[in-house]
Design an enzyme around this catalytic site. Structure first.
Site: not given
Ligand code: GLU
Length: 486
Positions: A253-257
Site C-alpha cells: 500500500s502507499k505506506r510502503h512506497g
C-alpha cells in the site's frame, strides 16, 4: 510453444499501479519470448468507476515503461474493438445464445430479497450465494414482475455438483466446487455485462492463449471456466501471479512506497530500472545477475521461474537498481531528466540560458551518487551551491585540528595559481600540499574535503573542484571556516 497471444486488460478505474505493471510486463515478456502478440484491451464496463483519465494514465504509463503493444487500444488490430463498451453488440449475441439454450435466465429479485437470502444463509453458516429463485419463472410470473416495474438482470445457470479444476501455470491444479458458486450475474439490468462474462467472450474471440494476471483473480476463474464450458470454447492457459507485499508482509500500500507507476516517473526513477525491478517481483533469474535490460529479460524470462509465494516490494532494492541504471546512463540524458528538478529549485535558469557543458560536468559527478534523479537538487545544493553548511560536530572538529589553517592557506594559494583547472592538475596540487607541509594524507585531504563541501563524505575533490571553479570554491571554504570558528 503454440501461438502465443496474451493480453493486459486493465479496468480504467485508477492509475496503473505496480501490480498491474508487473502483470503487463510478464505478459509482454512471454509474448516477445515466443514471437507472439501482446494485446492491450480496456475493460471499462464498470461505468461508475471507469474514467478516460485513468485509461490515459494507464496507457501512458505502459508506454513510459517501454511495454509497447502489438495490437489493441490505440494501435488497432483484427480482433477489435479493444474497449469493452464498444463491444456490447458482441456480448448481446452470446447472451441470447445462453438464454435460448437455457444456460442463462432473467432474474427479477430485488436488492432487499437478495440481502435477506444472504443473511439467512450466513445465519446457517452456509456460503452466501444466490439459490436460483428465478431459475424457473413462468412467462406469467415474468410479466407480473415487469408490470411491477422490476428491471431484470441476467444470471448464468451454474451446473450443480461439478468440480472445476484450474490447471494454473504458477499455482498448479486448483479445484473449486460449482455448488459453492451460485448462479451469478452476467449482464446487469442496464444491459452492460459484468467483468467475469465480458472477459471470457473477449479472451475467446481474441484467441488469447495465456491469461497472466494477479492472484486476486484466481477466485474469479471458476466462474470463467464454467462460461467457457457453456459456450463450448476451450479455456486459455491461466497463470495467477502472487500478490505483492510490503516489507512488513502486509499487502502493498502507499505506506510502503508509491503504488502508481506515474509517481515513480515523477520521483525520478528510470523506466528501465523500474521494469528490471518489477521483473524480479515474482520471477527469479537463473544465475546471480540481477540487472537486465528489457531485451535480456525477454531472453531470460520463463514462467517456470515465477514463484508461487508472495513477492516482497523492497524500496531500498528499487533505489539500488535505479542507481545502477543512472550510473550506466548517458550523462546528457540524465542532465536532461535532471533539468526540471533543478529549475524548480532555482539551481538552473530557463532552458535557453542553460550552460550545457557546465551542467553535464556537474551531472557527471552527481550521477555517481544519485539513487533517484529527484535527489539531484539536494546534491546540487550540497556540492555546487555557494551557500553551504557545515554538516555536524564531527565535521567541525576536523576543521579545528591545529594544522588546518596552514593547509587551507596553502590550498588557496596553490588553487589561485593553478594555470589549468582540470582533475589531474588539481589532484597533483592537492598531493603537493602534503609534501610541502610535510603532513600525512589524512591531515590534509580530510579537512580540505570538509572545508570545500562541509561534509566528510562525497565526491572526489579533484573532480569536484574543476566543476565548482576557483572562485566558488574559495567562497565556500571561507564560509565553512567561519562556521567552524563559531
Ligand atoms: N480488468 C481486470 C482488472 O483490471 C482484468 C483481469 C484479467 O486480467 O482478467 O483487474
Amino acid at each position: 510453444m503454440e501461438k502465443v497471444r496474451v493480453r493486459f486488460a486493465p479496468s480504467p478505474t485508477g492509475p496503473l499501479h505496480i501490480g498491474g505493471a508487473r502483470s503487463a510486463l510478464f505478459n509482454y515478456l512471454l509474448a516477445k519470448k515466443y514471437n507472439g502478440q501482446f494485446i492491450v484491451r480496456i475493460e471499462d464496463t464498470d461505468r461508475e468507476r471507469s474514467g478516460i483519465e485513468w485509461e490515459e494514465n494507464i496507457l501512458q504509463s505502459l508506454r513510459w515503461l517501454g511495454l509497447d503493444w502489438d495490437e489493441g487500444i490505440q494501435v488497432g488490430g483484427e480482433y477489435g474493438p479493444y474497449r469493452q463498451m464498444e463491444r456490447l453488440d458482441i456480448y448481446k449475441k452470446y447472451t441470447e445464445k445462453l438464454l435460448d439454450s437455457g444456460q442463462a435466465y432473467y432474474c427479477y429479485c430485488s436488492t432487499e430479497e437478495l440481502d435477506n437470502e444472504r443473511q439467512e444463509l450466513s445465519a446457517k453458516n452456509e456460503l452466501p450465494r444466490y439459490l436460483g429463485r428465478c431459475r424457473n419463472l413462468t412467462e406469467g410470473q415474468k410479466a407480473e414482475f415487469e408490470a411491477q416495474g422490476r428491471k431484470p438482470v441476467i444470471r448464468f445457470k451454474v451446473p450443480p455438483g461439478e468440480r472445476i479444476v484450474v490447471d494454473d501455470m504458477v499455482r498448479g491444479k486448483v479445484s473449486f466446487e460449482s455448488d459453492g458458486v451460485g448462479d451469478f450475474i452476467i449482464v446487469k439490468s442496464d444491459g452492460i455485462p459484468i467483468y467475469n462474462y465480458a472477459v471470457v467472450i473477449d479472451d475467446a474471440l481474441m484467441e488469447i492463449s495465456h491469461v497472466i494476471r494477479g492472484e486476486e483473480h484466481l477466485s474469479n476463474t471458476p466462474r470463467q471456466v464454467l462460461l467457457y464450458q457453456a459456450l463450448g470454447i476451450e479455456c486459455p492457459h491461466f497463470a495467477h501471479i502472487s500478490l505483492i507485499l510490503g516489507k512488513d508482509r502486509s499487502k502493498m500500500s502507499k505506506r510502503h512506497g508509491a503504488t502508481s507507476v506515474i509517481q515513480y516517473q515523477k520521483e525520478g526513477y528510470l523506466p528501465e530500472a523500474l521494469v528490471n525491478f518489477l521483473a524480479l517481483l515474482g520471477w527469479s533469474p537463473d544465475g546471480e545477475e540481477e540487472i537486465f535490460t528489457l531485451e535480456e529479460l525477454v531472453k531470460e524470462f520463463d514462467m517456470d521461474r515465477v514463484a508461487k509465494n508472495p513477492a516482497v516490494f523492497d524500496m531500498e532494492k528499487l533505489k539500488w537498481v535505479n542507481g545502477v541504471y543512472i550510473r550506466q546512463a548517458d550523462t546528457e540524458l540524465i542532465a536532461r531528466k535532471a533539468m526540471p528538478y533543478l529549475q524548480e529549485k532555482g539551481y538552473l535558469p530557463n532552458d535557453k540560458d542553460i550552460d550545457w557543458k557546465h551542467l553535464t560536468a556537474q551531472i557527471a559527478i552527481a550521477k555517481k551518487y544519485l539513487s533517484t534523479i529527484s535527489e539531484v537538487s539536494d546534491f546540487f545544493q550540497q556540492f555546487f551551491g555557494i551557500e553551504v553548511e557545515l554538516e555536524d560536530d564531527n565535521a567541525r572538529e576536523i576543521l579545528q585540528q591545529e594544522q588546518v589553517p596552514d593547509v587551507v592557506e596553502d590550498f588557496k594559494q596553490k588553487l589561485i595559481s593553478l594555470t589549468e583547472i582540470e582533475p589531474s592538475a588539481v589532484k597533483k596540487m592537492l598531493k603537493s600540499i602534503t609534501k610541502d607541509l610535510n603532513l600525512g594524507g589524512k591531515k590534509v585531504f580530510q579537512p580540505l574535503r570538509v572545508a570545500v563541501t562541509g561534509k566528510t563524505k562525497g565526491p572526489e575533490l579533484h573532480e569536484l573542484i574543476p566543476v565548482l571553479g576557483v572562485e566558488a570554491c574559495i567562497k565556500r571554504v571561507n564560509s565553512i571556516l567561519q562556521q567552524a570558528a563559531r
